[in-house]
Design a protein around this motif. Structure first.
Motif, PDB file in Angstrom:
ATOM      1  N   UNK A   1      54.191   9.425  24.254  1.00 43.93           N
ATOM      2  CA  UNK A   1      54.298  10.852  24.557  1.00 43.93           C
ATOM      3  C   UNK A   1      53.200  11.622  23.818  1.00 43.93           C
ATOM      4  N   UNK A   2      52.784  12.768  24.424  1.00 41.01           N
ATOM      5  CA  UNK A   2      51.777  13.586  23.752  1.00 41.01           C
ATOM      6  C   UNK A   2      52.375  14.185  22.494  1.00 41.01           C
ATOM      7  N   UNK A   3      51.518  14.422  21.503  1.00 37.58           N
ATOM      8  CA  UNK A   3      51.940  15.148  20.314  1.00 37.58           C
ATOM      9  C   UNK A   3      52.062  16.614  20.659  1.00 37.58           C
ATOM     10  N   UNK A   4      53.195  17.202  20.350  1.00 37.31           N
ATOM     11  CA  UNK A   4      53.432  18.591  20.742  1.00 37.31           C
ATOM     12  C   UNK A   4      53.754  19.449  19.545  1.00 37.31           C
ATOM     13  N   UNK A  43      41.047  18.251  19.289  1.00 36.80           N
ATOM     14  CA  UNK A  43      41.422  17.920  20.655  1.00 36.80           C
ATOM     15  C   UNK A  43      42.611  18.702  21.165  1.00 36.80           C
ATOM     16  N   UNK A  44      43.281  19.465  20.286  1.00 34.49           N
ATOM     17  CA  UNK A  44      44.486  20.202  20.680  1.00 34.49           C
ATOM     18  C   UNK A  44      44.150  21.404  21.548  1.00 34.49           C
ATOM     19  N   UNK A  45      45.152  21.831  22.329  1.00 30.11           N
ATOM     20  CA  UNK A  45      45.001  23.036  23.135  1.00 30.11           C
ATOM     21  C   UNK A  45      46.245  23.907  22.998  1.00 30.11           C
ATOM     22  N   UNK A  46      46.103  25.144  23.434  1.00 28.34           N
ATOM     23  CA  UNK A  46      47.196  26.120  23.442  1.00 28.34           C
ATOM     24  C   UNK A  46      47.556  26.480  24.873  1.00 28.34           C
ATOM     25  N   UNK A  47      48.795  26.914  25.061  1.00 30.97           N
ATOM     26  CA  UNK A  47      49.191  27.588  26.294  1.00 30.97           C
ATOM     27  C   UNK A  47      49.156  29.085  26.002  1.00 30.97           C
ATOM     28  N   UNK A 102      50.336  24.386  19.139  1.00 28.50           N
ATOM     29  CA  UNK A 102      49.368  23.545  19.849  1.00 28.50           C
ATOM     30  C   UNK A 102      49.951  22.211  20.291  1.00 28.50           C
ATOM     31  N   UNK A 103      49.306  21.638  21.329  1.00 27.70           N
ATOM     32  CA  UNK A 103      49.673  20.354  21.911  1.00 27.70           C
ATOM     33  C   UNK A 103      48.391  19.533  22.019  1.00 27.70           C
ATOM     34  N   UNK A 104      48.483  18.232  21.776  1.00 30.84           N
ATOM     35  CA  UNK A 104      47.254  17.426  21.776  1.00 30.84           C
ATOM     36  C   UNK A 104      47.360  16.255  22.745  1.00 30.84           C
ATOM     37  N   UNK A 105      46.630  16.330  23.852  1.00 28.15           N
ATOM     38  CA  UNK A 105      46.534  15.240  24.814  1.00 28.15           C
ATOM     39  C   UNK A 105      45.201  14.496  24.703  1.00 28.15           C
ATOM     40  N   UNK A 106      44.364  14.905  23.760  1.00 24.88           N
ATOM     41  CA  UNK A 106      42.975  14.410  23.672  1.00 24.88           C
ATOM     42  C   UNK A 106      42.651  14.136  22.212  1.00 24.88           C
ATOM     43  N   UNK A 107      43.569  13.432  21.564  1.00 27.49           N
ATOM     44  CA  UNK A 107      43.496  13.315  20.111  1.00 27.49           C
ATOM     45  C   UNK A 107      42.365  12.408  19.656  1.00 27.49           C
ATOM     46  N   UNK A 108      41.747  12.782  18.550  1.00 26.04           N
ATOM     47  CA  UNK A 108      40.769  11.952  17.853  1.00 26.04           C
ATOM     48  C   UNK A 108      41.528  11.115  16.824  1.00 26.04           C
ATOM     49  N   UNK A 109      41.561   9.787  17.002  1.00 28.97           N
ATOM     50  CA  UNK A 109      42.276   8.954  16.022  1.00 28.97           C
ATOM     51  C   UNK A 109      41.634   9.056  14.642  1.00 28.97           C
ATOM     52  N   UNK A 110      42.297   8.460  13.680  1.00 28.81           N
ATOM     53  CA  UNK A 110      41.728   8.400  12.331  1.00 28.81           C
ATOM     54  C   UNK A 110      40.318   7.832  12.398  1.00 28.81           C
ATOM     55  N   UNK A 111      39.403   8.449  11.673  1.00 29.61           N
ATOM     56  CA  UNK A 111      37.992   8.081  11.783  1.00 29.61           C
ATOM     57  C   UNK A 111      37.760   6.733  11.108  1.00 29.61           C
ATOM     58  N   UNK A 112      37.771   5.689  11.959  1.00 28.40           N
ATOM     59  CA  UNK A 112      37.506   4.331  11.472  1.00 28.40           C
ATOM     60  C   UNK A 112      36.451   3.637  12.317  1.00 28.40           C
ATOM     61  N   UNK A 113      36.204   4.130  13.529  1.00 25.19           N
ATOM     62  CA  UNK A 113      35.214   3.516  14.408  1.00 25.19           C
ATOM     63  C   UNK A 113      33.816   3.675  13.814  1.00 25.19           C
ATOM     64  N   UNK A 114      32.965   2.681  14.052  1.00 26.73           N
ATOM     65  CA  UNK A 114      31.614   2.714  13.479  1.00 26.73           C
ATOM     66  C   UNK A 114      30.748   3.786  14.125  1.00 26.73           C
ATOM     67  N   UNK A 115      30.872   4.000  15.452  1.00 28.46           N
ATOM     68  CA  UNK A 115      30.016   4.956  16.155  1.00 28.46           C
ATOM     69  C   UNK A 115      30.852   5.847  17.073  1.00 28.46           C
ATOM     70  N   UNK A 116      30.438   7.104  17.149  1.00 31.60           N
ATOM     71  CA  UNK A 116      31.060   8.059  18.060  1.00 31.60           C
ATOM     72  C   UNK A 116      29.979   8.659  18.942  1.00 31.60           C
ATOM     73  N   UNK A 117      30.225   8.648  20.239  1.00 26.52           N
ATOM     74  CA  UNK A 117      29.308   9.249  21.197  1.00 26.52           C
ATOM     75  C   UNK A 117      30.060  10.327  21.953  1.00 26.52           C
ATOM     76  N   UNK A 118      29.659  11.570  21.735  1.00 25.79           N
ATOM     77  CA  UNK A 118      30.285  12.713  22.386  1.00 25.79           C
ATOM     78  C   UNK A 118      29.411  13.178  23.546  1.00 25.79           C
ATOM     79  N   UNK A 119      30.054  13.538  24.654  1.00 27.53           N
ATOM     80  CA  UNK A 119      29.346  14.033  25.831  1.00 27.53           C
ATOM     81  C   UNK A 119      30.083  15.265  26.329  1.00 27.53           C
ATOM     82  N   UNK A 120      29.369  16.393  26.446  1.00 28.26           N
ATOM     83  CA  UNK A 120      29.984  17.648  26.885  1.00 28.26           C
ATOM     84  C   UNK A 120      29.209  18.229  28.049  1.00 28.26           C
ATOM     85  N   UNK A 121      29.943  18.769  28.997  1.00 27.87           N
ATOM     86  CA  UNK A 121      29.341  19.516  30.088  1.00 27.87           C
ATOM     87  C   UNK A 121      29.882  20.923  30.106  1.00 27.87           C
TER      88      UNK A 121
END
Length: 325
Positions: A1-4, A43-47, A102-121
């Motif tokens: 379930x999403x974190x709410x 990654x959280x959003x509001x209604x 806030x509610x988070x459907x796009x959460x960033x996990x704990x920062x453990x990954x070696x590389x992060x690639x972000x892409x925004x439009x």
């Protein structure tokens, strides 16, 4: 379930309006009494409950460390259904509005990954800003590829400039379409890709990352993904029953209707907002049966598990579905 967050709306004051780019307006929200706002994660959003009665979802684009102000950023859409127009033309500093989350459907996990690639439009930069703050403060390896129609329409360029060459700005009128292959490089098991923007960009990123390890790509949509079921599996024309597990009540969902529609026809209220399968408000646990997922939120792994669904768009693959309602 999403974190709410709490589902009861909070009354917040518009403390400031700030132009971020051509047609892009940030709304700063604070408690009227000056008290701290609830904590939130990147990654959280509001209604946002607008004065005219509309409810719209907007990503938090500020810093999670700031407990006094929430910042949401709204693009004035030419084909607006009324939400962005009302934010731009009606809201003024000092106004008080209702906010859920806030509610988070796009959460960033704990920062453990070696590389992060972000892409925004375009306005898709908004949920990525707090993610970038988090990975940058953790000292992770990260880059951002940021596209838009033109520089004048791209928000937060000055804010991002402090990151130097890690941020690659590519307005379409200067560079054409984003070079996703060059930015992402070859598939690697230690990379996380986060992307938000218009559907053509998301579809292109999904295609490029199709051969990457499962779980690499994380996307957030501002509009529902086009649903296309095979004719032999599409249940849109079939009626089915929904059993409400908590009460034992059974409701028939007619052909061409969603579960949420049928429940409301019987005066059964379930929290909901977007009614398009993108916000997660109506996510419901599946007790028995096989749902037909039509949302744009669940991952392939979550869909395969069939233990939760978005009832605003989802239906059933069988004659009966039992839900935790």
């Amino acid at each position: 379930m999403r974190a709410t967050g709490g589902e009861q709306p909070s009354r917040l004051r518009v403390s400031a309006l700030v132009w971020e780019a051509e047609g892009v307006l940030s709304v700063h929200l604070a408690r009227p009494d000056g008290a701290h706002l609830p904590a939130w994660t990147p990654g959280a959003h509001l209604d946002l409950h607008l004065p005219g009665g509309l409810v719209r979802q907007y990503s938090l684009s500020g810093s999670p460390a700031d407990r006094t102000t929430w910042r949401i950023t709204v693009l004035r859409e030419p084909a607006s259904r009324g939400g962005s127009r009302e934010v731009h033309e009606v809201l003024r500093p000092g106004d008080v509005v209702d906010v859920s989350g806030p509610r988070n459907n796009f959460a960033l996990p704990q920062v453990t990954t070696a590389r992060y690639r972000f892409i925004a439009g375009g306005i898709g930069i908004t949920p990525l800003l707090p993610m970038i703050e988090r990975v940058a403060s953790a000292g992770a390896d990260w880059t951002l590829l940021y596209g838009g129609r033109s520089r004048s329409s791209m928000a937060f360029l000055a804010e991002l400039s402090r990151h130097g060459e890690r941020v690659v700005v590519r307005p379409q009128d200067e560079y054409g379409l984003l070079d996703l292959v060059d930015h992402l490089g070859p598939p690697t098991p230690d990379t996380s890709v986060f992307c938000c923007g218009p559907e053509p960009l998301l579809a292109a990123v999904e295609q490029v990352c199709g051969s990457w390890p499962p779980g690499t790509l994380h996307v957030e949509r501002f509009a529902p993904k086009l649903y296309a079921a095979a004719p032999e599996t599409d249940t849109h024309a079939e009626a089915f029953e929904v059993v409400l597990h908590r009460t034992g009540r059974t409701v028939t969902v007619p052909a061409g209707r969603s579960i949420l529609d049928a429940l409301e026809d019987h005066r059964i209220d379930v929290p909901n907002s977007c009614r398009e399968g993108i916000c997660g408000t109506c996510e419901t646990k599946v007790i028995d049966g096989v749902p037909e997922h039509r949302d744009s939120l669940l991952s392939p792994e979550e869909r395969a598990a069939n233990d939760t669904m978005m009832i605003c768009v989802g239906r059933s693959r069988g004659p009966r579905l039992t839900l935790d309602l």
